[in-house]
Design a protein around this motif. Structure first.
Motif, short mmCIF file in Angstrom:
data_model
loop_
_atom_site.label_atom_id
_atom_site.label_comp_id
_atom_site.label_asym_id
_atom_site.label_seq_id
_atom_site.Cartn_x
_atom_site.Cartn_y
_atom_site.Cartn_z
N ALA A 185 31.77 38.66 32.18
CA ALA A 185 32.12 38.86 33.59
C ALA A 185 33.43 39.63 33.59
CB ALA A 185 32.29 37.51 34.28
N PHE A 186 33.63 40.43 34.60
CA PHE A 186 34.91 41.13 34.73
C PHE A 186 35.15 41.39 36.21
CE2 PHE A 186 31.71 44.44 34.28
CZ PHE A 186 32.13 45.49 35.08
N GLY A 187 36.31 41.91 36.54
CA GLY A 187 36.63 42.22 37.94
C GLY A 187 37.24 41.04 38.66
N SER A 188 36.99 41.00 39.98
CA SER A 188 37.68 40.04 40.85
C SER A 188 37.47 38.59 40.43
CB SER A 188 37.26 40.23 42.30
OG SER A 188 35.87 40.03 42.45
N ILE A 189 36.30 38.26 39.91
CA ILE A 189 36.05 36.87 39.51
C ILE A 189 36.97 36.46 38.36
CG2 ILE A 189 34.17 37.31 37.87
CD1 ILE A 189 32.81 34.79 39.13
N CYS A 190 37.32 37.40 37.49
CA CYS A 190 38.22 37.10 36.37
C CYS A 190 39.68 37.22 36.76
CB CYS A 190 37.90 38.02 35.19
SG CYS A 190 36.27 37.70 34.48
N ARG A 191 39.97 38.07 37.75
CA ARG A 191 41.35 38.21 38.23
C ARG A 191 41.75 37.04 39.12
NH1 ARG A 191 39.83 43.41 39.07
NH2 ARG A 191 39.33 43.01 41.25
N GLY A 192 40.75 36.37 39.69
CA GLY A 192 41.03 35.26 40.59
C GLY A 192 41.21 35.70 42.02
N ASP A 193 40.83 36.93 42.35
CA ASP A 193 40.95 37.37 43.75
C ASP A 193 39.59 37.61 44.39
OD1 ASP A 193 40.25 39.79 42.57
OD2 ASP A 193 42.09 40.84 43.11
N ILE A 194 38.61 36.84 43.94
CA ILE A 194 37.26 36.95 44.50
C ILE A 194 37.27 36.46 45.95
CG2 ILE A 194 36.49 34.67 43.71
CD1 ILE A 194 33.77 36.09 43.02
N SER A 195 36.48 37.11 46.78
CA SER A 195 36.36 36.71 48.18
C SER A 195 34.89 36.71 48.57
CB SER A 195 37.14 37.69 49.07
OG SER A 195 36.48 38.94 49.11
N VAL A 196 34.63 36.38 49.81
CA VAL A 196 33.26 36.34 50.31
C VAL A 196 32.61 37.72 50.18
CG1 VAL A 196 31.86 35.90 52.37
CG2 VAL A 196 33.86 34.52 51.92
N ASP A 197 33.41 38.78 50.28
CA ASP A 197 32.88 40.15 50.22
C ASP A 197 32.73 40.67 48.80
OD1 ASP A 197 33.02 40.22 53.01
OD2 ASP A 197 35.09 40.92 52.96
N SER A 198 33.17 39.92 47.81
CA SER A 198 33.15 40.39 46.41
C SER A 198 31.76 40.30 45.81
CB SER A 198 34.08 39.53 45.55
OG SER A 198 35.42 39.65 45.98
N ASP A 199 31.54 41.20 44.85
CA ASP A 199 30.36 41.06 44.01
C ASP A 199 30.83 40.45 42.69
OD1 ASP A 199 31.78 43.16 42.89
OD2 ASP A 199 30.07 44.51 42.75
N VAL A 200 29.91 40.13 41.83
CA VAL A 200 30.27 39.63 40.51
C VAL A 200 29.88 40.70 39.51
CG1 VAL A 200 29.89 37.84 38.77
CG2 VAL A 200 30.00 37.22 41.19
N ASP A 201 30.87 41.25 38.83
CA ASP A 201 30.63 42.31 37.86
C ASP A 201 30.25 41.71 36.52
OD1 ASP A 201 31.44 44.57 39.55
OD2 ASP A 201 33.42 43.65 39.47
N LEU A 202 29.11 42.15 35.98
CA LEU A 202 28.62 41.64 34.71
C LEU A 202 28.37 42.80 33.75
CD1 LEU A 202 26.01 39.08 36.07
CD2 LEU A 202 28.24 38.56 35.05
N LEU A 203 28.80 42.63 32.53
CA LEU A 203 28.61 43.61 31.46
C LEU A 203 27.71 43.00 30.41
CD1 LEU A 203 29.52 46.19 29.79
CD2 LEU A 203 31.26 44.67 28.80
N ALA A 204 26.70 43.74 29.99
CA ALA A 204 25.83 43.31 28.89
C ALA A 204 25.96 44.33 27.76
CB ALA A 204 24.39 43.20 29.34
N LEU A 205 26.27 43.84 26.58
CA LEU A 205 26.29 44.67 25.37
C LEU A 205 25.05 44.34 24.58
CD1 LEU A 205 30.04 44.24 24.36
CD2 LEU A 205 28.98 46.20 25.49
N VAL A 206 24.28 45.37 24.26
CA VAL A 206 23.01 45.16 23.59
C VAL A 206 22.76 46.27 22.57
CG1 VAL A 206 21.93 43.97 25.54
CG2 VAL A 206 21.73 46.44 25.36
N GLU A 207 21.85 46.00 21.67
CA GLU A 207 21.32 47.02 20.77
C GLU A 207 19.97 47.42 21.33
OE1 GLU A 207 22.56 48.76 18.38
OE2 GLU A 207 24.41 47.62 18.23
#
Length: 160
Positions: A5-27
């Motif tokens: 996870a990255f972005g506002s959810i990790c910064r602690g400034d998530i709000s009702v308008d925020s999305d949740v940013d997810l990164l997947a590393l794969v082969e």
């Protein structure tokens, strides 16, 4: 596979308008991952971004949190810090071009006003983010990054 996870959810400034940013590393490809929900990168591409000192690599380095690791390791942390970020002027000039293109579309009466205004907002946010990453000890990646620098002047930073 590693998922962060990255972005506002990790910064602690998530709000009702925020999305949740997810990164997947794969082969290769993984049919379990929806590209509409994940930013999907190969390990090799992420390593390239890290070595180039890319702004996104710095964002992940500073603000991501591991939420799943198939092998029990934290791949991004194992890379250490990304190389020095040196692309600020070039990145800002690219985002300025994006801003100007959308601004011109708005002036001409675009049928996609919401899209163009969103693009203008993202261009301004990304310019401020690149500036902060290049010129400060506390880079800002959030939606309010542009307002943090609204009164600053730095003539040495100008690209043209």
């Amino acid at each position: 596979m590693h998922i962060y996870a990255f972005g506002s959810i990790c910064r602690g400034d998530i709000s009702v308008d925020s999305d949740v940013d997810l990164l997947a590393l794969v082969e290769g490809r993984d049919s379990r991952l929806d590209p509409e929900k994940f930013s999907i990168y190969s390990y090799a591409r992420m390593l390239e971004l890290w070595e180039a000192g890319n702004a996104f690599a710095w964002h992940l380095s500073l603000e991501s949190r591991l939420i799943y690791a198939a092998d029990g390791t934290d791949f991004l942390r194992s890379l250490g810090s990304p190389s020095r970020y040196s692309g600020a002027v070039a990145d800002c000039l690219k985002f300025r071009d994006v801003f100007e293109s959308s601004f011109q579309s708005v002036q001409k009466g675009t049928p996609s006003l919401v899209f163009e205004l969103s693009t203008i907002f993202l261009a301004l946010r990304n310019i401020a983010t690149c500036y902060s990453l290049s010129r400060t000890d506390s880079p800002t990646f959030g939606r309010d990054s542009a307002s943090a620098y609204s009164g600053e002047r730095d003539r040495s930073f100008r690209g043209s």
